[in-house]
Enzyme design. Structure first.
Site, PDB file in Angstrom:
ATOM      1  CG  ASN A   8      -1.711   1.203   1.433  1.00 35.04           C
ATOM      2  OD1 ASN A   8      -1.765   2.058   0.550  1.00 35.04           O
ATOM      3  ND2 ASN A   8      -2.377   1.310   2.581  1.00 35.04           N
ATOM      4  CD1 TRP A   9       3.435   0.853  -2.775  1.00 29.00           C
ATOM      5  CD2 TRP A   9       3.611   1.971  -4.714  1.00 29.00           C
ATOM      6  NE1 TRP A   9       4.126   0.053  -3.656  1.00 29.00           N
ATOM      7  CE2 TRP A   9       4.242   0.708  -4.858  1.00 29.00           C
ATOM      8  CE3 TRP A   9       3.591   2.826  -5.809  1.00 29.00           C
ATOM      9  CZ2 TRP A   9       4.852   0.306  -6.045  1.00 29.00           C
ATOM     10  CZ3 TRP A   9       4.188   2.428  -6.998  1.00 29.00           C
ATOM     11  CH2 TRP A   9       4.823   1.181  -7.115  1.00 29.00           C
ATOM     12  CE  LYS A  10      -0.390   3.220   4.731  1.00 27.38           C
ATOM     13  NZ  LYS A  10      -0.349   3.307   6.175  1.00 27.38           N
ATOM     14  CG  HIS A  94      -6.008   1.694   5.092  1.00 22.47           C
ATOM     15  ND1 HIS A  94      -5.629   2.653   6.008  1.00 22.47           N
ATOM     16  CD2 HIS A  94      -4.965   0.832   4.993  1.00 22.47           C
ATOM     17  CE1 HIS A  94      -4.404   2.387   6.419  1.00 22.47           C
ATOM     18  NE2 HIS A  94      -3.972   1.294   5.829  1.00 22.47           N
ATOM     19  CD  GLU A  96      -3.245   5.365   6.745  1.00 22.27           C
ATOM     20  OE1 GLU A  96      -3.183   5.457   5.511  1.00 22.27           O
ATOM     21  OE2 GLU A  96      -2.328   4.871   7.444  1.00 22.27           O
ATOM     22  CD  GLU A 165      -3.695  -2.747   7.280  1.00 14.21           C
ATOM     23  OE1 GLU A 165      -2.575  -2.944   6.821  1.00 14.21           O
ATOM     24  OE2 GLU A 165      -4.351  -1.724   7.044  1.00 14.21           O
ATOM     25  N   GLY A 171       2.054   2.074  10.853  1.00 12.12           N
ATOM     26  CA  GLY A 171       3.010   3.177  10.735  1.00 12.12           C
ATOM     27  C   GLY A 171       3.674   3.565  12.048  1.00 12.12           C
ATOM     28  CB  SER A 211       4.796  -1.915  12.105  1.00  6.78           C
ATOM     29  OG  SER A 211       4.348  -0.583  12.352  1.00  6.78           O
ATOM     30  N   GLY A 232       2.684  -1.236   4.356  1.00  5.34           N
ATOM     31  CA  GLY A 232       2.709   0.189   4.031  1.00  5.34           C
ATOM     32  C   GLY A 232       4.134   0.657   3.821  1.00  5.34           C
ATOM     33  N   GLY A 233       4.717   1.249   4.853  1.00  2.57           N
ATOM     34  CA  GLY A 233       6.041   1.876   4.749  1.00  2.57           C
ATOM     35  C   GLY A 233       7.089   1.017   4.058  1.00  2.57           C
TER      36      GLY A 233
HETATM   37  P1  PGA Z   1       2.570   0.158   7.741  1.00  2.00           P
HETATM   38  O1  PGA Z   1       1.124   0.371   7.061  1.00  2.00           O
HETATM   39  O2  PGA Z   1       3.155  -1.099   7.160  1.00  2.00           O
HETATM   40  O3  PGA Z   1       3.363   1.384   7.345  1.00  2.00           O
HETATM   41  O4  PGA Z   1       2.349   0.053   9.195  1.00  2.00           O
HETATM   42  C1  PGA Z   1       0.278  -0.711   6.853  1.00  2.00           C
HETATM   43  C2  PGA Z   1      -1.006  -0.237   6.201  1.00  2.00           C
HETATM   44  O5  PGA Z   1      -1.450   0.878   6.503  1.00  2.00           O
HETATM   45  O6  PGA Z   1      -1.609  -0.954   5.397  1.00  2.00           O
END
Ligand code: PGA
Length: 250
Positions: A8-10, A94, A96, A165, A171, A211, A232-233
């Site tokens: 997930n490149w956000k 998600h 977010e 999640e 994050g 994470s 994500g990251g």
């Molecule tokens: P993260 O994000 O790996 O940076 O914790 C995961 C996600 O939001 O899908």
């Protein structure tokens, strides 16, 4: 069932950066063939990343979409448009989106149906906040989000995936412990069994996200009931993402 490792490149990368990242992942994907790989770039880069990924084993996904196929919805992108660009997966619900954009279970339910009706596999995200976990509400939150987001009457026979999640692990560098992950995945599988029956529940992949890094991927992906990772990251660096994919169960 192969494990799925999705990036997930956000709201990250640039046109050139997205192309280079996709190219490096596509090139390295053959070595991680035992896992299915997907990347979810920002909307403006979907078309160029689709070209880079053409002929590779990496699946193109998106991070969200509106539930209507078209119309006067300024700023929105439809599932039909994603399908048109070659997207095979879409992240839905998600945390977010739920937290920053006020997405409700009802909205997520409509997005799931819209994705399925365009032959796009939704990855439905669920997870508790830290306060909910401390209050002992984790199971109730997971159940509410699944029941609210997945209507068995509308799902038909089409495939969907789920991502667990925990919001407090996204994050933050904090990951849920293996017993927490195992318990949450078990709970999700039980709820799916009630919703869509044992066979389908067992065929639905439940990813862990929050994470995930090369250093913890092997431990997380080895947990019983974990069918992949939503990253994500660490998905913004091809080497890290491929190292996570290489840790998938064979
Ligand atoms: P993260 O994000 O790996 O940076 O914790 C995961 C996600 O939001 O899908």
């Amino acid at each position: 069932m192969r494990q799925l490792v999705a990036g997930n490149w956000k709201m990250h990368t640039s046109r050139d950066g997205a192309g280079a990242l996709a190219r490096a992942i596509a090139d390295g994907a053959t070595a991680a063939r035992h896992a299915e790989l997907a990347v979810c770039p920002p909307f403006p880069y979907l078309a160029s990343v689709a070209k880079v990924l053409a002929g590779s084993q990496v699946v193109l996904g998106a991070q969200d979409a509106h539930f209507e196929p078209s119309g006067a919805f300024t700023g929105e992108v439809s599932m039909a448009m994603l399908a048109d660009l070659g997207c095979k997966m879409v992240i839905v619900g998600h945390s977010e989106r739920r937290r920053l954009f006020f997405e409700s279970d009802e909205l997520i339910r409509r997005k799931v149906i819209a994705a399925l009706s365009h032959s796009i596999t939704p990855i439905v995200c669920v997870g508790e906040t830290e306060a909910e976990r401390e209050d002992g509400l984790t199971d109730a939150v997971l159940e509410r989000q699944l029941v609210g987001g997945l209507d068995p009457g509308e799902l038909g026979a089409r495939r969907f995936e789920v991502a667990y999640e925990p919001v407090w692990a996204i994050g933050t560098g904090r990951t849920a412990t293996p017993p927490m992950v195992a318990a949450a995945h078990r709970r999700i599988r039980e709820t799916l069994t009630k919703l869509v029956g044992r066979d389908r529940a067992s065929q639905t992949r439940i990813l862990y996200g929050g994470s995930v890094k090369p250093g913890n991927a092997a431990e997380l992906l080895a947990i019983d009931g974990v069918d992949g990772a939503l990253v994500g990251g660490a998905s913004l660096d091809a080497e890290s993402f491929l190292a996570i994919a290489a840790a998938a169960r064979r």
